[in-house]
Design an enzyme around this catalytic site. Sequence first.
Site, PDB file in Angstrom:
ATOM      1  CG  HIS A 192      -2.064  -0.900   1.040  1.00  0.00           C
ATOM      2  ND1 HIS A 192      -2.379  -1.907   1.902  1.00  0.00           N
ATOM      3  CD2 HIS A 192      -2.968  -0.961   0.042  1.00  0.00           C
ATOM      4  CE1 HIS A 192      -3.430  -2.548   1.448  1.00  0.00           C
ATOM      5  NE2 HIS A 192      -3.798  -1.999   0.322  1.00  0.00           N
ATOM      6  CD  GLU A 435      -4.212  -9.918 -20.264  1.00  0.00           C
ATOM      7  OE1 GLU A 435      -3.261  -9.394 -19.661  1.00  0.00           O
ATOM      8  OE2 GLU A 435      -5.381  -9.824 -19.875  1.00  0.00           O
ATOM      9  CG  ASP A 459      -0.936 -11.474 -17.552  1.00  0.00           C
ATOM     10  OD1 ASP A 459      -0.342 -12.224 -16.748  1.00  0.00           O
ATOM     11  OD2 ASP A 459      -1.802 -10.658 -17.210  1.00  0.00           O
ATOM     12  CB  CYS A 506      -2.283  -1.361 -21.913  1.00  0.00           C
ATOM     13  SG  CYS A 506      -3.056  -2.976 -21.832  1.00  0.00           S
TER      14      CYS A 506
HETATM   15  C1  PEP Z   1      -0.568  -7.026 -18.994  1.00  0.00           C
HETATM   16  O1  PEP Z   1      -0.735  -8.199 -18.641  1.00  0.00           O
HETATM   17  O2  PEP Z   1       0.333  -6.646 -19.760  1.00  0.00           O
HETATM   18  C2  PEP Z   1      -1.450  -5.972 -18.462  1.00  0.00           C
HETATM   19  C3  PEP Z   1      -1.387  -4.741 -18.912  1.00  0.00           C
HETATM   20  O3  PEP Z   1      -2.300  -6.321 -17.463  1.00  0.00           O
HETATM   21  P1  PEP Z   1      -1.855  -6.520 -15.938  1.00  0.00           P
HETATM   22  O4  PEP Z   1      -0.425  -6.107 -15.804  1.00  0.00           O
HETATM   23  O5  PEP Z   1      -2.798  -5.700 -15.157  1.00  0.00           O
HETATM   24  O6  PEP Z   1      -2.064  -7.995 -15.773  1.00  0.00           O
HETATM   25 MG    MG Z   2      -2.574  -8.819 -17.691  1.00  0.00          MG
END
Ligand code: PEP
Ligand code: MG
Length: 569
Positions: A192, A435, A459, A506
């Site tokens: 946190h 992903e 991922d 992302c």
């Molecule tokens: C990813 O897996 O690249 C992603 C953007 O999602 P998270 O990191 O939240 O799993």
């Molecule tokens: Mg992810």
Amino acid sequence: MTERRFEGIGATPTLGVGTAVWYRPTDVTDLEEPPVDGVDPVAERERFDAAQADARAELEAERESTRERVGEDEAAVFDAHLKFLEDPQIESGVEEALEEGLPAPHAVKEAFAGPIEQFAGMDGMMAERADDLRDIRDRLLRLLTGTERTDLGSLPDGSVVLAELLTPSDTAQLDPDSITGIATMEGGRTAHAAIIARSLGIPAVVGVGDELDAVDDGTDVVVDGEDGVVIADPDAATRERAAESTQTAVVEESVATADGRSVEIAANLGTPAEAGPAVDRGADGVGLFRTEFLFQDRAAAPDEDEQYAAYHEVCEAFAAGVAGDGEPRIVVRTLDVGGDKPIDYLGLDPDENGFLGARGIRLSLDEHADLFETQLRALLRVAATDAGAGLAVMFPLVSTVEELEAALEQVESVADDLDDEGVDYAIPELGVMVETPASTYLADAFAERVDFLSIGTNDLTQYIQSAQRDLDRMSEYQDPLAPAVLRAIDRTVTAGHAGDAWVGMCGEMAGDPDLTELLVGLGLDELSMSAVTIPDVKTAIREVDTEAAAELADAMLAADTLAEVRQRL
Ligand code: PEP
Ligand code: MG
């Protein structure tokens, strides 16, 4: 003096320079031996009750000030603390110890010991809950022993706070205008305190280990949250790099490559409170709003109205802060729990809901269909508002067309319900995260069914490389530049475009300015990243020549080994 480097974990990916100030709160757990002839249990019970009431009052005040200074979601950690403060298991532990004749402080220490040990023995985020329990225990002990509290809110300008561990309450007191960095011996990226530091935009490195103790008060320090390293007595080159990094000018307008190809640069958000700072950093919109933070550290899931308010708040912050035609695009990802994202009240199981288990969309289409429906209702309602005109909804961890179709049917069904109820709604732009390896092979089929694809390289890398993303031991496999991952990205972009979908990214890879040229060369239309890296990536985009970038991408795709890829870069 030669510089000294201390490796840790970068918690806020930005750099800060300042003067070390050690924060060493008195060790309130170091109690004197209890009197041999015992104490009056009734009086001790009253002492405990009074301390508990004072702790509650302090926590409520801190929750309010955190809500005002940082945001609603970060303030929720104090709700969790209030809950722990009155946890029946801990209260009965205190009761028992008092009945055995222990003084109140000793009873508190004893009652917390078991639960702390239990959490500390777990993995990942659960282990970090042990820090929350320590925070509450120490608050009670401080109040019981009358120990004075150090005021962290009035440290001199340019201080870099060094500590064994900062609690969420400590971190929330820090003033981002005067604190230029944080470095702690303990703690992880998802603790946190680290999340609050990120929201406040304070450069932070955590988990440095006992070595940090060698940095004395008053030492010049660079906190490099990008590389996760604390540098004491930095040399001229390090200082220059830190100064340059903190000075990248914000580019407010949307950007295009040198030869005119527009690339949208968006922010990844975890909480609505991060929207304002992301706008200030020049984000064109939001490419990934990780909604799981809204669901964490509380007793139950947020209801439809609370979610509506949170999504609307993000849309409004961008609608008010970003110039341009139409409303900025705000991509909200539906709840993505399981894997490394636990939520206590959902009762997730580390095996069944692990990285290869029921997580992401799989849970939304099965046992948590009710949460999915509530979330979609809130989102479709926001999409009908003026500020929400640019809203987009994205589904996580999809690996089959059947899942995607089921999710899209659920959107239709929620729309029908809202229609029947006479509630205003609109169907937003819809997209899917790519992903999993399966989704890269199905990207063409997905693109026929949705408006956009967004590649989650965190991922995707773990699954393509078969190397768990949170295992240090596997770090050499967790490189998104690995040839197999690059080829998966390439096939996704090509398939997405062939199906008339726009394709974004992302995962963490999108925010590395050293990779911007490659990503443009691979054809990505949008890059979404932690807000702190936006100025660097926007600046990098303007220098890219699309043709040269495509050649670079081709050369890298032709490489068979990571070493060759790196060499060509
Ligand atoms: C990813 O897996 O690249 C992603 C953007 O999602 P998270 O990191 O939240 O799993
Ligand atoms: Mg992810």
